[in-house]
Structure formats: structure tokens, C-alpha cells
Design an enzyme around this catalytic site. Structure first.
Site, PDB file in Angstrom:
ATOM      1  N   GLU A 129      18.038  58.863 -31.111  1.00 30.53           N
ATOM      2  CA  GLU A 129      19.494  58.923 -30.565  1.00 30.53           C
ATOM      3  C   GLU A 129      20.513  59.757 -31.672  1.00 30.53           C
ATOM      4  OE1 GLU A 129      21.377  58.661 -27.904  1.00 30.53           O
ATOM      5  OE2 GLU A 129      19.463  58.352 -27.055  1.00 30.53           O
ATOM      6  N   GLY A 130      20.230  59.412 -32.897  1.00 29.23           N
ATOM      7  CA  GLY A 130      20.970  60.125 -33.900  1.00 29.23           C
ATOM      8  C   GLY A 130      20.925  61.598 -33.918  1.00 29.23           C
ATOM      9  N   HIS A 131      19.961  62.176 -33.563  1.00 27.55           N
ATOM     10  CA  HIS A 131      19.429  63.696 -33.646  1.00 27.55           C
ATOM     11  C   HIS A 131      20.027  64.201 -32.144  1.00 27.55           C
ATOM     12  CE1 HIS A 131      15.767  62.784 -35.985  1.00 27.55           C
ATOM     13  NE2 HIS A 131      16.154  63.769 -36.544  1.00 27.55           N
TER      14      HIS A 131
ATOM     15  N   LYS B  16      24.651  60.578 -42.301  1.00 24.73           N
ATOM     16  CA  LYS B  16      23.787  59.481 -42.725  1.00 24.73           C
ATOM     17  C   LYS B  16      23.094  59.996 -44.108  1.00 24.73           C
ATOM     18  CE  LYS B  16      19.546  58.750 -42.708  1.00 24.73           C
ATOM     19  NZ  LYS B  16      17.987  58.602 -42.382  1.00 24.73           N
TER      20      LYS B  16
ATOM     21  N   GLN C  40      22.811  65.316 -48.676  1.00 22.99           N
ATOM     22  CA  GLN C  40      22.405  66.562 -48.283  1.00 22.99           C
ATOM     23  C   GLN C  40      23.417  67.443 -47.396  1.00 22.99           C
ATOM     24  OE1 GLN C  40      18.614  66.693 -45.790  1.00 22.99           O
ATOM     25  NE2 GLN C  40      20.037  66.771 -43.853  1.00 22.99           N
TER      26      GLN C  40
ATOM     27  N   MET D 236      20.131  55.031 -37.893  1.00 24.10           N
ATOM     28  CA  MET D 236      18.995  55.603 -37.289  1.00 24.10           C
ATOM     29  C   MET D 236      18.435  56.614 -37.984  1.00 24.10           C
ATOM     30  SD  MET D 236      19.315  55.957 -33.187  1.00 24.10           S
ATOM     31  CE  MET D 236      20.055  54.449 -32.199  1.00 24.10           C
TER      32      MET D 236
END
Ligand code: PAF
Length: 281
Positions: free
Chosen positions: A35-37, A149, A153, A184
Site C-alpha cells: 500500500e505504501g508504494h 519512511k 534516502q 509498511m
């Protein structure tokens, strides 16, 4: 939807789109979408005429002994999920296509990769920035979306884009969480039910830390010790790092005077999880 496996076809696709005056949004991923993607893709969809994602488990960002070989992969499932969010093209090269025999060029962002995951995963960000720079060169996106998250990065990619004058707008999407607060991640798949329960301590401790700052605590050391104690008391958890850092420089802070970020990496069983939260003053 088109699945493209070669750099030459991807560049042809981009030439076609640009020739028609279309803009491109790129969401880079390593696949095994969750779901995060999908939220990154939903955010990206209205930002450009073409929504492209990449699915590439990038070998150069994995260290020796890390989970490159067992990293979860499921292209048919990913394709269906991506299509449901309006993705028009998946760039899915193999390792030799991205790093042909004789490959020898890498990008290294310096200071902000020194701490946090950069310290515990030497070479990781060199791999990330190299592959993201290659993806930007191949797909030529006008805009690209990354999840918060992976806070370090995101900061490292922003620094690379700024320092190398890349013509892409980098946007961030807030961390998407499961019920209970676990951030996630494709790696959550490795967790047993007991480990999943233990892993909730990450978000719980971050929320508690944010609450302590709201309540007036300014000592990063005090808040850090409380979080360390809570995680160490949780079955199966081993701390990699727990830090409170400046949101831009990522340098550790002693006192929380304005905004700060608490970032942590914890091994739950054999699975290394990361999470972070802004501690606002
Ligand atoms: O966040 C990830 O999934 C990867 O690090 C990225 C940005 C796709 C580069 O391989």
C-alpha cells in the site's frame, strides 16, 4: 500497460512521450509492492501525463550477507497492483542491463551518508544514488516520488539532485502504516506473528518521543535513552541505531531547539526495520 526490460526501449518510450510534449512522473521501487508504494503512485498519477514506475532489485545497494537473494519478488502481482493505480509503464531491467560487464561509475553523496543507515550499511547509499541517477537519466522524469519512511534516502537523493543540478522535482510521501502503526515495508513479509507484535515498539516509541518533546523535554539524550530502554525490553528486538538528528544535515543533536527527526533501525528477529518521526518544537 507496457513492461520494458531494456534501456534502449525505455529511452525510445521517453523520446516518444517528450516528443508529444508529455511530462513524466517516475516512482522508483524494488517491487513486491505494498500500500505504501501504491500511495506513491496515486500521488504521482496527477502530477504528470505519464506515470512510470521502475521495479529493480538493485544489487549495488545490498551489502555482503544482506537479503539480496531472498528479497521478495512477484512481477505478476506487482503488475496488477501498479495497473490499478494508473501506471502506464513499468521499467523492469535485469542487473546486467543496468550494470553491464565493465561497469565502473558510481555516485557518492558525502557527509549526510556518514551516519544512520550509512554507518550501519557501508556502501548502501552509493548504490542507491547510483541507481537512482541512472533511472533519472534513462526515464528523464519531470517529477519523482519517494517515501518518507526512508528518511535518509530521501535526504540523500535530494542532495544529489541539488548538487548535480538534475532537472527533476523530488517529492516526498508520508510514511504509510499498517494498523497498529508498523511502517509498511516489503521486508515486513519476513516477520512471524510474534515478531510483528514486537515490531510495533518502533512506532510506539517514536510516538512517545514526539509526545515527550511536545510536553517540554528538550534533551535528545534523555529521550533517546527512553526509546532505547523500551526497545531493548521488547522480545526479539536488537537495536542497530536510535538517533535524534537535524532534519536537513542529519547530524546528531544534543538539544531539540527546533524541528528534529528521530530515526531508528532495529533488528526484529533477523529482519532489519527502519522508521522515523519528526519531533516538532
Ligand atoms: O527505496 C527503494 O525501494 C530503493 O532504495 C530505490 C529508491 C528504488 C533504489 O533502488
Amino acid at each position: 500497460m507496457e513492461i520494458i526490460t531494456t534501456v534502449s526501449r525505455m529511452k525510445e518510450y521517453v523520446r516518444g512521450a517528450k516528443g508529444r510534449g508529455e511530462t513524466i512522473c517516475l516512482v522508483p521501487t524494488m517491487g513486491y509492492l505494498h500500500e505504501g508504494h501504491l500511495d506513491l503512485m496515486r500521488m504521482g498519477r496527477p502530477l504528470a501525463d505519464r506515470l512510470v514506475i521502475s521495479i529493480f532489485v538493485n544489487p549495488t545497494q545490498f551489502g555482503a550477507g544482506e537479503d539480496l537473494d531472498k528479497y521478495p519478488r512477484d512481477l505478476p502481482r506487482d503488475t496488477a497492483l501498479a495497473q490499478s493505480t494508473g501506471v502506464e509503464c513499468i521499467f523492469h531491467p535485469d542487473a546486467l542491463e543496468m550494470y553491464p560487464v565493465g561497469y565502473q561509475t558510481y555516485i557518492n553523496v558525502e557527509e549526510i551518508t556518514d551516519g544512520l543507515c550509512g554507518a550501519s550499511r557501508p556502501g548502501h547509499f552509493r548504490g542507491v544514488t547510483t541507481v537512482v541517477a541512472k533511472l533519472f537519466n534513462i526515464v528523464e522524469p519531470d517529477v519523482s516520488v519517494f517515501g518518507e519512511k526512508d528518511y535518509q534516502q530521501l535526504a540523500v537523493i535530494r542532495k544529489m539532485v541539488e548538487d548535480l543540478n538534475m532537472a527533476v522535482q523530488v517529492l516526498a510521501h508520508p510514511t504509510v502504516r499498517e494498523e497498529g502503526g508498523l511502517a509498511m515495508s516489503s521486508r515486513n513479509k519476513y516477520l512471524s506473528p510474534e515478531e510483528r507484535e514486537s515490531a510495533l515498539v518502533l512506532n510506539r516509541s517514536l510516538k512517545r518521543a514526539a509526545g515527550r518533546v511536545k510536553g517540554g523535554e528538550r534533551s535528545a539524550g534523555v529521550i533517546r535513552s527512553e526509546v532505547v530502554a523500551a526497545i531493548e525490553a521488547t522480545p526479539g528486538c536488537r537495536i542497530d541505531y536510535v538517533e535524534i538528528v537535524h532534519p536537513d544535515t542529519l547530524k546528531p543533536l544534543e538539544t531539540i531547539e527546533s524541528k528534529a527527526v528521530m530515526a531508528l533501525a532495529v533488528r526484529v528477529g533477523k529482519t532489519r526495520l527502519i522508521d522515523n518521526m519528526t519531533l516538532g518544537v
